[in-house]
Design a protein around this motif. Structure first.
Motif, PDB file in Angstrom:
ATOM      1  N   VAL A 223      -3.074  -5.691   7.014  1.00 19.65           N
ATOM      2  CA  VAL A 223      -2.396  -5.281   5.785  1.00 19.65           C
ATOM      3  C   VAL A 223      -2.495  -3.774   5.573  1.00 19.65           C
ATOM      4  CG1 VAL A 223      -2.518  -5.447   3.253  1.00 19.65           C
ATOM      5  CG2 VAL A 223      -2.561  -7.519   4.647  1.00 19.65           C
ATOM      6  N   LEU A 224      -3.602  -3.166   5.972  1.00 18.46           N
ATOM      7  CA  LEU A 224      -3.806  -1.744   5.703  1.00 18.46           C
ATOM      8  C   LEU A 224      -2.751  -0.871   6.370  1.00 18.46           C
ATOM      9  CD1 LEU A 224      -7.696  -1.578   6.004  1.00 18.46           C
ATOM     10  CD2 LEU A 224      -6.344  -1.407   3.907  1.00 18.46           C
ATOM     11  N   ASN A 225      -2.205  -1.331   7.482  1.00 16.94           N
ATOM     12  CA  ASN A 225      -1.188  -0.556   8.189  1.00 16.94           C
ATOM     13  C   ASN A 225       0.237  -0.923   7.791  1.00 16.94           C
ATOM     14  OD1 ASN A 225      -3.063   0.945   9.747  1.00 16.94           O
ATOM     15  ND2 ASN A 225      -3.340  -0.820  11.102  1.00 16.94           N
ATOM     16  N   MET A 226       0.372  -1.862   6.894  1.00 14.23           N
ATOM     17  CA  MET A 226       1.691  -2.268   6.419  1.00 14.23           C
ATOM     18  C   MET A 226       2.141  -1.369   5.274  1.00 14.23           C
ATOM     19  SD  MET A 226       1.317  -6.411   6.206  1.00 14.23           S
ATOM     20  CE  MET A 226       0.926  -7.437   7.618  1.00 14.23           C
ATOM     21  N   THR A 227       3.461  -1.287   5.081  1.00 17.95           N
ATOM     22  CA  THR A 227       3.958  -0.723   3.831  1.00 17.95           C
ATOM     23  C   THR A 227       3.705  -1.741   2.732  1.00 17.95           C
ATOM     24  OG1 THR A 227       6.178  -1.665   4.004  1.00 17.95           O
ATOM     25  CG2 THR A 227       5.786   0.479   5.070  1.00 17.95           C
ATOM     26  N   HIS A 228       3.805  -1.292   1.487  1.00 19.15           N
ATOM     27  CA  HIS A 228       3.587  -2.221   0.369  1.00 19.15           C
ATOM     28  C   HIS A 228       4.584  -3.378   0.415  1.00 19.15           C
ATOM     29  CE1 HIS A 228       0.535   0.155  -1.640  1.00 19.15           C
ATOM     30  NE2 HIS A 228       1.253   1.242  -1.351  1.00 19.15           N
ATOM     31  N   ILE A 229       5.815  -3.075   0.754  1.00 20.09           N
ATOM     32  CA  ILE A 229       6.833  -4.125   0.815  1.00 20.09           C
ATOM     33  C   ILE A 229       6.512  -5.103   1.938  1.00 20.09           C
ATOM     34  CG2 ILE A 229       9.272  -4.577   1.299  1.00 20.09           C
ATOM     35  CD1 ILE A 229       9.864  -1.920  -0.185  1.00 20.09           C
ATOM     36  N   GLN A 230       6.072  -4.604   3.090  1.00 22.58           N
ATOM     37  CA  GLN A 230       5.684  -5.497   4.183  1.00 22.58           C
ATOM     38  C   GLN A 230       4.500  -6.369   3.789  1.00 22.58           C
ATOM     39  OE1 GLN A 230       5.013  -2.521   7.183  1.00 22.58           O
ATOM     40  NE2 GLN A 230       7.060  -2.757   8.094  1.00 22.58           N
TER      41      GLN A 230
ATOM     42  N   PRO B  88      -1.098  -7.741  -3.819  1.00 26.66           N
ATOM     43  CA  PRO B  88      -1.648  -8.943  -4.454  1.00 26.66           C
ATOM     44  C   PRO B  88      -3.177  -8.964  -4.377  1.00 26.66           C
ATOM     45  CG  PRO B  88       0.300  -9.513  -3.203  1.00 26.66           C
ATOM     46  CD  PRO B  88      -0.007  -8.071  -2.888  1.00 26.66           C
ATOM     47  N   GLU B  89      -3.804  -9.297  -5.501  1.00 28.85           N
ATOM     48  CA  GLU B  89      -5.254  -9.199  -5.628  1.00 28.85           C
ATOM     49  C   GLU B  89      -5.986 -10.176  -4.700  1.00 28.85           C
ATOM     50  OE1 GLU B  89      -6.523  -6.853  -7.482  1.00 28.85           O
ATOM     51  OE2 GLU B  89      -4.768  -6.296  -8.696  1.00 28.85           O
ATOM     52  N   GLY B  90      -7.204  -9.793  -4.337  1.00 30.27           N
ATOM     53  CA  GLY B  90      -8.115 -10.696  -3.637  1.00 30.27           C
ATOM     54  C   GLY B  90      -8.144 -10.584  -2.136  1.00 30.27           C
ATOM     55  N   LEU B  91      -7.307  -9.711  -1.554  1.00 33.96           N
ATOM     56  CA  LEU B  91      -7.282  -9.627  -0.092  1.00 33.96           C
ATOM     57  C   LEU B  91      -8.525  -8.944   0.458  1.00 33.96           C
ATOM     58  CD1 LEU B  91      -3.529  -8.863   0.689  1.00 33.96           C
ATOM     59  CD2 LEU B  91      -4.655 -11.026   0.165  1.00 33.96           C
ATOM     60  N   ASP B  92      -9.361  -8.413  -0.427  1.00 37.02           N
ATOM     61  CA  ASP B  92     -10.667  -7.889  -0.026  1.00 37.02           C
ATOM     62  C   ASP B  92     -11.755  -8.954  -0.085  1.00 37.02           C
ATOM     63  OD1 ASP B  92     -10.451  -8.009  -2.829  1.00 37.02           O
ATOM     64  OD2 ASP B  92     -12.077  -6.559  -3.078  1.00 37.02           O
TER      65      ASP B  92
ATOM     66  N   PHE C  88       3.765  -7.439   0.773  1.00 42.15           N
ATOM     67  CA  PHE C  88       4.282  -8.507  -0.093  1.00 42.15           C
ATOM     68  C   PHE C  88       5.001  -9.570   0.743  1.00 42.15           C
ATOM     69  CE2 PHE C  88       3.112  -6.092  -3.732  1.00 42.15           C
ATOM     70  CZ  PHE C  88       3.163  -6.952  -4.816  1.00 42.15           C
ATOM     71  N   GLU C  89       5.782  -9.136   1.711  1.00 42.57           N
ATOM     72  CA  GLU C  89       6.455 -10.088   2.588  1.00 42.57           C
ATOM     73  C   GLU C  89       5.433 -10.955   3.325  1.00 42.57           C
ATOM     74  OE1 GLU C  89      10.665  -8.521   4.154  1.00 42.57           O
ATOM     75  OE2 GLU C  89       8.966  -7.330   4.859  1.00 42.57           O
TER      76      GLU C  89
ATOM     77  N   LEU D 271       4.519 -14.105  -8.674  1.00 42.73           N
ATOM     78  CA  LEU D 271       3.965 -12.967  -7.948  1.00 42.73           C
ATOM     79  C   LEU D 271       4.492 -11.680  -8.579  1.00 42.73           C
ATOM     80  CD1 LEU D 271       2.217 -12.208  -5.459  1.00 42.73           C
ATOM     81  CD2 LEU D 271       4.327 -12.254  -4.113  1.00 42.73           C
ATOM     82  N   THR D 272       3.601 -10.880  -9.144  1.00 42.12           N
ATOM     83  CA  THR D 272       4.029  -9.725  -9.929  1.00 42.12           C
ATOM     84  C   THR D 272       4.069  -8.453  -9.086  1.00 42.12           C
ATOM     85  OG1 THR D 272       1.835  -9.003 -10.698  1.00 42.12           O
ATOM     86  CG2 THR D 272       2.880 -10.807 -11.909  1.00 42.12           C
ATOM     87  N   TYR D 273       4.979  -7.557  -9.450  1.00 45.89           N
ATOM     88  CA  TYR D 273       5.118  -6.289  -8.729  1.00 45.89           C
ATOM     89  C   TYR D 273       5.623  -5.210  -9.677  1.00 45.89           C
ATOM     90  CZ  TYR D 273      10.175  -7.074  -8.701  1.00 45.89           C
ATOM     91  OH  TYR D 273      11.477  -7.261  -9.085  1.00 45.89           O
ATOM     92  N   ALA D 274       5.508  -3.949  -9.242  1.00 48.51           N
ATOM     93  CA  ALA D 274       6.002  -2.788  -9.989  1.00 48.51           C
ATOM     94  C   ALA D 274       7.310  -2.291  -9.387  1.00 48.51           C
ATOM     95  CB  ALA D 274       4.956  -1.672  -9.964  1.00 48.51           C
ATOM     96  N   ILE D 275       8.233  -1.890 -10.239  1.00 45.89           N
ATOM     97  CA  ILE D 275       9.525  -1.364  -9.770  1.00 45.89           C
ATOM     98  C   ILE D 275       9.334  -0.144  -8.865  1.00 45.89           C
ATOM     99  CG2 ILE D 275      11.522  -0.019 -10.576  1.00 45.89           C
ATOM    100  CD1 ILE D 275      12.071  -2.963 -10.680  1.00 45.89           C
ATOM    101  N   TYR D 276       8.388   0.728  -9.219  1.00 48.27           N
ATOM    102  CA  TYR D 276       8.195   1.936  -8.415  1.00 48.27           C
ATOM    103  C   TYR D 276       7.792   1.609  -6.980  1.00 48.27           C
ATOM    104  CZ  TYR D 276       8.338   4.861 -12.666  1.00 48.27           C
ATOM    105  OH  TYR D 276       8.715   5.512 -13.818  1.00 48.27           O
TER     106      TYR D 276
END
Length: 541
Positions: free
Chosen positions: A124-131, A61-65, A133-134, A86-91
């Protein structure tokens, strides 16, 4: 038995619970005819959403920087949204689910973005993408914001173009079975998460492979898969041609067993085609009452019909928007959005504006690209368009509720400013907050416009004079009817047939009566009449 003091305290708690029920993060939701309903209270739950993009290459998600996630969500709440699309990509689910955010960002060569995230949201940098988003969903839920989880694309990238490989089943990046698998993984992941109240199937189907048989086949399969994996969420279904066409459902309804969980979505922008008129410039080059009326007719023909009749279902306009750097300037974006506001508020539709984000980490190879349609500015800390809250205040309010026992009356609304009509101490009309208690009763063309709770009616004192309320309701000057193709002009016709319309004064909040602008369908009349657009909006809330 409870003591009297305990009984009083219990009564207070119950009354406060009822008062704040409409502000709670209702879960789960279901449908009743054209409305979305809070299962716990039986009351309508109107979704007022901002689109928050997370489907581009960073898959974040945008803006976390720019801000801590808590602050961004705080801005969402501050500006009166109760929902995020909240938008996401299937891949992200099927191919990159175990990749870390930091790992992905390192491949994109955007060191300043990584530095910003490390400053504001380092974990966030150490999270997976799914984490990640969670993590964002958790904060949205903690601040009482509902989530409509939206599959925007398959391949993480900007959307949409007919040659992007993401448009329709069979495209390079749109394998139907991988798509359904990704939707199922997302549905399972958020099963039981009370923040996630809805999941959409796919954003803006498009491209040369579009066809209705495949739409029915794969949409039915995907909707069923989501419902099986997470029966609590609403399932949101889009149509064809960039989510502007659902009219094929008139002949062949979608037959899918979801209980009371089926919702449809549509998108509309200033460049959306209206018959043969397909250019954004039509909002400046055609009579505005004509273009607005044609646009609203097209919306109903393509999608709005779903909310009508005995088989009505909810329809959310999950995307519309305008260039918020332009403010109130008289251009095609603002002409369009004022017309579309009148449609949304007239039907009291659920909606989502594109977009929340003030910019992107990386969009189409450009780093830190600003989003001029963004509600927030590039810092993600304030509004890009300072008058946004005024402009959208009545749209963000729930005006109709099928559970209400109150009679329908009308709020008098000025779409161009977003403000509502109030009666001041001099009995003159002026624009102000839509929280005004002033309500109006109008029984049809040529009838008086009665100020509810009084014996006074709206009165036209003469050209250029303030509109006011008076006790004389039988005079010709107290006879009003909506005119023009849009029916958005409130006009009084004097004895000699000359029409006077309500108009916002150019230099104040006062409302005067002046000669009507372009109320006949005259191709040569290109003046902007929106200062004269006043709409009677039904409410029973």
């Amino acid at each position: 038995m409870l003591s009297k003091s305990s009984q009083s305290l219990l009564a207070l708690i119950v009354s406060l619970s009822a008062l704040f029920a409409s502000f709670s993060n209702a879960y789960p939701l279901s449908t009743r005819n054209r409305w979305i309903i809070d299962d716990a209270t039986g009351q309508r739950a109107k979704l007022v959403c901002a689109n928050w993009a997370g489907h581009l290459q960073p898959m974040l998600p945008e803006g976390l920087d720019k801000q801590p996630v808590k602050n961004i969500v705080g801005q969402i709440v501050k500006h009166r949204f109760n929902c995020v699309r909240l938008t996401y990509a299937i891949y992200m689910w099927t191919r990159y689910g175990h990749h870390s955010v930091g790992q992905t960002l390192s491949t994109l060569d955007i060191p300043a973005i990584v530095e910003g995230i490390a400053k504001y949201n380092p974990s966030v940098l150490n999270m997976t993408h799914i984490q990640a988003f969670e993590h964002v969903v958790h904060e949205l839920g903690a601040q009482n914001v509902k989530v409509l989880f939206d599959n925007h694309v398959s391949e993480p990238k900007w959307c949409c173009g007919d040659d992007d490989g993401n448009g329709f089943f069979g495209d390079r990046h749109f394998d139907a079975q991988e798509w359904i698998h990704g939707l199922t993984l997302a549905a399972k992941q958020f099963n039981g998460n009370s923040a996630v109240v809805a999941m959409s199937l796919r954003n803006e189907l498009h491209g040369p492979l579009q066809n209705e048989p495949d739409w029915y086949t794969y949409v039915s399969q995907a909707a069923t898969a989501i419902h099986k994996a997470n029966p609590n969420v609403l399932v949101v279904v889009s149509g064809l041609n960039f989510d502007t066409e659902l009219q094929f459902l008139k002949e062949k309804p979608l037959k899918v067993s979801l209980g009371k969980k089926l919702v449809f979505e549509a998108h509309w922008y200033s460049w959306t085609g209206i018959g043969r008129l397909r250019q954004q410039e039509i909002w400046n080059k055609q009579p505005l009452n004509r273009i607005c009326a044609y646009s609203i007719r097209a919306i109903d023909q393509r999608a709005g019909f779903l909310t009508m009749g005995k088989n009505a279902v909810p329809l959310i306009f999950t995307e519309f928007g305008f260039d918020q750097t332009q403010g109130t300037s008289d251009n095609s974006h603002n002409r369009f959005v004022t017309c579309f506001q009148s449609y949304l508020v007239g039907r009291d539709m659920d909606w989502g504006i594109w977009a929340l984000q003030g910019g992107y980490y990386l969009r189409e190879e450009i780093v830190s690209l600003e989003e001029t349609f963004g509600v927030l500015d590039a810092s993600f800390s304030q509004l890009r368009y300072p008058q946004f809250t005024d402009k959208f205040q009545l749209l963000q309010r729930k005006n109709q509720d099928p559970s209400s026992k109150l009679p329908y009356q009308s709020i008098m609304y000025h779409p161009q400013s977003g403000q509502c009509v109030q009666v001041n101490a001099k009995d003159e009309l002026e624009l102000g907050s839509c929280e005004t208690k002033n309500r109006w009763i109008h029984k049809g063309n040529g009838a008086e416009l009665l100020l509810s709770g009084t014996n006074k009616c709206l009165h036209a004192a003469g050209e250029g004079k303030p509109a006011l309320v008076r006790g004389d309701c039988k005079s010709n000057k107290s006879s009003w009817k909506p005119v023009s193709l849009t029916k958005l002009h409130l006009a009084n016709f004097e004895e000699h047939g000359r029409g006077l319309c309500l108009q916002k004064d150019l230099n104040s909040s006062s409302i005067v009566t002046v000669k009507c602008i372009c109320i006949t369908d005259d191709s040569s009349c290109l003046d902007n009449p929106q200062s004269q657009w006043f709409q009677l909006v039904f409410t029973n809330v």
